[in-house]
Each structure stands twice: as structure tokens, then as C-alpha cells.
Design a protein around this motif. Structure first.
Motif, mmCIF file in Angstrom:
data_model
loop_
_atom_site.group_PDB
_atom_site.id
_atom_site.type_symbol
_atom_site.label_atom_id
_atom_site.label_comp_id
_atom_site.label_asym_id
_atom_site.label_seq_id
_atom_site.Cartn_x
_atom_site.Cartn_y
_atom_site.Cartn_z
ATOM 1 N N PRO A 1 -3.342 3.471 4.037
ATOM 2 C CA PRO A 1 -2.845 3.590 5.426
ATOM 3 C C PRO A 1 -3.232 2.394 6.293
ATOM 4 N N SER A 2 -4.308 1.680 5.917
ATOM 5 C CA SER A 2 -4.765 0.589 6.771
ATOM 6 C C SER A 2 -3.794 -0.599 6.766
ATOM 7 N N LEU A 3 -2.801 -0.566 5.851
ATOM 8 C CA LEU A 3 -1.737 -1.577 5.907
ATOM 9 C C LEU A 3 -1.095 -1.623 7.289
ATOM 10 N N VAL A 4 -1.044 -0.463 7.946
ATOM 11 C CA VAL A 4 -0.413 -0.390 9.274
ATOM 12 C C VAL A 4 -1.128 -1.319 10.251
ATOM 13 N N ASN A 5 -2.446 -1.435 10.102
ATOM 14 C CA ASN A 5 -3.198 -2.335 10.975
ATOM 15 C C ASN A 5 -3.134 -3.786 10.487
#
Lengths: 119, 368
Positions: free
Chosen positions: A81-85
Motif C-alpha cells: 500500500p505504501s506505493l501510494v505515498n
């Protein structure tokens, strides 16, 4: 690339539009820890809640920018999910939407208009 | 609309790039540019600096303060040695919790730290029962937490290295008296420091100049205390939850329990002593959700996937950066409040499994 008032970006890819959230939105959300993606082949109406993003602070929804059919989702976001950041406008796209009329994109903001909108 | 207050460190927060939010009547930093996740990890691995000046600092100066305070809390205050601190709870007549607090014996007075949102009510409550209640309004309160907190603070005040968990002491820093306790609310070893407002910014700057110290906002404060299994007042505990339901029986010393020399004599003693003997109707538990979807405050809990009536509720929940997974706390009937019991939380219309787990999620590292 076009931009919505809900801080989504829309990129045309053939007869599909790719949807993600803007850098500004990603920064406001803070660290993203969970993404819930829609089912493939779902018919969505404009404004439908199609994804959930959970940051360390809160849950927020991604709304369908237009009516259409979900034809692809980015499974990489479920695992990381940290791909979003890290790459909100690139690798962290959420879903691809098949729409009837590409002309419907005209109503959304250009990058310059979006920059004015958030400033 | 009521005006939000600022702590004396407000300008420093802005200079450090904080995002400010209203919290308990104050403008407080929720995060700095490092972000909640980074700030959480920094506190667990190095040293985090928190502004907790919004909390209430209160001095009880009356000679009989310890005995009188015992009429408001189910805690052994008279047995609290000079230079020591302990966790306490103001209870109401129904056995619910009005606030949780820290009480320190500083020799000729007791020193209390109470929650920001409750402080006006707490001070009024104290004043209704005790003489010599003085709200401290000219001192800031900061916390330095994490494995490198001792090393950092000892460079300014070497005396802190000799302190044990829950010790309190006054030490001189550059002509300023610091009231220091070795405690905090992150599950980490660390310190809370009461400092005159006029010197607070200078103290923070001296600490922040050290490479191991970074400023930490409310966002990480919340995830740190949640992983540590610590209650947040107004969420995990409130005027309807008893200390026994909340699993805070360790805070009720033997001397205040049935058979003790000063048993009872605090508000709600009937219910609290009965629950100590017979067990409560519900218990606070740790919950480990089976998927990566956090189960946040307010999530209803069910005994089965199809159950129609909730059996409990989540009172705190989010992502635990050190655990690397979502973590929640909530209340369940005693029959379900057993480690490894499977329950279901309803998240956005879906029943998601969660496992009851012992608290804390992450063991504390206090220097006992």
C-alpha cells in the motif's frame, strides 16, 4: 492528464481511463497502510465509492469519476500500500475504467487548473 | 465557537513543519514532515520529543493531600514513597472512570498530570474535596521517549541516568528547575519533563539539536500507546467503564481492596470491589485482525460471522507500525475475552475475522 475535485488523476490509455490519486491527496492522507480494490467487471456509477484507502490516520474513499466498467485493478497496491505515498501518479494507479464517451473527460481540470484549485 | 488554545511551543511546531490540528481545545501537531509511520519508528528505535503541554499539571499542597486524594481514587496514595510516581484513576459513584492520571510524591506536595480534555473538570472535582489545589499554568510539559532518550537527556541533566521507571526528581538545567519523571505513554523507556514556559523552547531546541532526537506528533503518539496496550481516555475508558472491565486492576493496590487496611472509601467502591471478587460483565482485550484492513474505533464485534447482535465493540484501532499489522483494542464478554478466541468485526458491511490476543501488542521497555 486530467484532475477531479476529489483529488484524483485520470489518464487516457486507449479506450480506458486509468485512475489514481494526486500527490497532494497522498500527502494529505499520510502513510497508506491498506487499500481495498473493487471487483473486476463491476459496473459503477459516477460518485460510487469504489476503493477504500486506509492511512495511519483514517479511512477514505475513492469515488468513480465517471460511469463505466472496472476492467483492471492494481493488485500491487494490496501487497504494498505504501506505493501510494512513493509514486502516487505512476505505479500507484488504482483501477482502469472503460467509459462510453471520452468526451466526458473535458469537464475535468487540467494540471494548471488543479494546481490553482489546491492552492 | 470556542477559541483553540496554543501551547508555548506553537511557533516551534510551525517552524518544524508540523501539520496542526485542534485537539482537546488546543492547536497541536498531528505530524511533522517525517510522517506518522516514520515518527513512530523513530521513537521505537531512537528518541522522540513530544509536546504534551496541553495536559493538566496540578499541585496538591495540603498536608493531608494523600489521605484525601484516596477518597477520589482506588489507589494507594499514602503508601507512595517520596520521589515515586504511580498511575491512578478518578472514579465516579457508579464505578466508572472520570479520568486517568499520574500522581507523583514530590516531598512536600503531590504532583498530578491529568488529561487535557478532562483537566477543567478534574480540577473542579479536586477543589470540591481538597484544599490547596493549584493548577500549574506557567510550565510546559514535554516527553522524551525511546531507547536513546536517556543518553540524550543525560547530556543536559546527567542525573537522569540514575532514575528508575516511575522515579520523579527535580534537576537543575542551566539554572532552571526541571521536574522530571521516568515515565511516558508510548511503552518505551523515557521521561516526562515539566519546564517553565519561558525555558521550554530552549530546552526543546537543545534536545532537537541532538541527532537522535526528532519531534513526534499526536498521530504517532496514538499508534505508540495503542501498540503498548495503553488506554486512551474517552475511547478505551470512560465514565461507564470500570477499572476492572478495563483490565486496570493492577492500578488498585491490595490495601484498597476488600480485606486491605484502607479497603474501599473511593467513589464506586461497591461495584469495583464486587467486580474484583466476581468478575466484570465485559473485559478490554487486544484484537489482531486477520486481514490488513484496520478495525477502527466503533467497529461492532460479533461472536460469529452470521451473528445478528454485536457482543462487543472496538474502542481503539489502527495500524501498528512496529507490529507491522493492524491492531485494535475493544470490549468483549468474559467468555470471549480469552486469547485465540475468534471474533468478527464488521468493516464496511463485511464481517472480518479477528483474534483475541494478550496486551500489549509490543512489550514495553521500561527501565525497572
Amino acid at each position: 492528464m486530467k484532475f477531479t475535485e476529489d483529488h484524483e488523476w485520470l489518464r487516457v490509455e486507449g479506450d480506458l481511463i486509468v485512475v489514481g490519486i494526486t500527490e497532494h491527496a497522498a500527502e494529505q492522507l499520510g502513510d497508506v497502510v491498506f487499500v481495498e480494490l473493487p471487483e473486476l467487471e463491476t459496473q459503477v456509477a459516477r460518485g460510487d465509492e469504489v476503493c477504500v484507502i486506509e492511512s495511519v490516520k483514517a479511512a477514505s474513499d475513492i469515488l468513480a469519476p465517471l460511469e463505466g466498467e472496472i476492467v483492471a485493478v492494481n493488485d500491487a497496491l494490496s501487497d504494498n500500500p505504501s506505493l501510494v505515498n512513493e509514486d502516487p501518479t505512476g505505479d500507484a494507479w488504482f483501477f482502469k475504467l472503460k467509459i462510453d464517451d471520452m468526451g466526458a473527460l473535458d469537464e475535468f481540470m487540467s494540471e494548471d487548473e488543479y494546481k490553482d484549485f489546491i492552492s | 465557537m470556542t477559541e483553540t488554545l496554543r501551547t508555548c511551543l506553537y511557533d516551534l511546531h510551525l517552524e518544524l513543519g508540523a501539520r496542526m490540528v485542534p485537539f482537546a481545545g488546543y492547536q497541536m501537531p498531528v505530524q511533522y514532515p517525517m510522517g506518522v509511520m516514520g515518527e513512530h519508528q523513530h521513537t521505537r528505535s531512537r528518541a522522540g520529543l513530544f509536546d504534551v503541554s496541553h495536559m493538566g499539571q496540578v499541585i496538591l499542597g495540603a498536608r493531608d493531600a494523600a489521605a484525601t486524594l484516596e477518597t477520589l481514587v482506588p489507589v494507594d496514595i499514602q503508601g507512595l514513597a517520596e520521589g515515586r510516581q504511580r498511575y491512578a484513576l478518578f472514579t465516579n459513584d457508579d464505578g466508572g472512570i472520570l479520568d486517568d492520571l499520574m500522581v507523583a510524591n514530590r516531598g512536600d506536595h503531590l504532583f498530578l498530570v491529568v488529561n487535557a480534555a478532562c483537566k477543567a473538570q478534574d480540577i473542579a472535582h479536586l477543589q470540591a474535596h481538597l484544599a490547596g489545589v493549584e493548577a500549574v499554568t506557567d510550565r510546559a510539559l514535554i516527553a522524551l521517549q525511546g531507547p536513546e532518550a536517556e543518553g540524550a537527556l543525560a547530556r543536559l541533566v546527567p542525573g537522569v541516568a540514575a532514575m528508575r521507571f516511575m522515579d520523579v526528581i527535580t534537576l537543575d538545567w542551566d539554572g532552571t528547575a526541571l521536574w522530571i519523571s521516568r515515565s511516558g505513554y508510548t511503552g518505551e523507556d523515557g521521561f516526562e519533563i515539566s519546564v517553565p514556559e519561558t525555558r521550554a523552547e530552549a530546552l526543546c531546541r537543545a534536545l532537537l539539536a541532538m541527532p537522535e532526537v526528532a519531534p513526534i506528533g499526536l498521530g504517532a503518539r496514538d499508534s505508540l500507546r495503542l501498540e503498548a496496550g495503553l488506554c486512551l481516555y474517552g475511547h478505551d475508558i470512560d465514565a461507564t467503564t470500570s477499572p476492572v472491565e478495563a483490565g486496570l486492576t493492577w492500578a488498585i493496590q491490595k490495601v484498597r481492596r476488600t480485606g486491605g487496611a484502607r479497603a474501599g472509601g473511593f467513589p464506586g467502591a461497591g461495584r469495583i470491589l464486587r467486580e474484583l471478587a466476581d468478575g466484570p460483565a465485559r473485559l478490554r482485550v487486544g484484537l489482531s485482525p486477520a486481514t490488513r484492513a484496520p478495525m477502527r474505533e466503533g467497529t461492532p464485534l460479533f461472536a460469529t460471522e452470521e451473528g445478528t447482535d454485536p457482543v462487543g465493540i472496538v474502542t481503539s484501532g489502527g495500524f501498528g507500525p512496529t507490529v507491522g499489522a493492524p491492531v485494535s483494542m475493544g470490549y468483549l464478554p468474559p467468555g470471549l475475552a480469552i486469547p485465540d478466541t475468534r471474533v468478527f468485526g464488521e468493516v464496511r458491511g463485511k464481517r472480518l475475522a479477528a483474534r483475541v490476543v494478550p496486551l500489549p501488542f509490543r512489550p514495553s521497555t521500561y527501565r525497572k
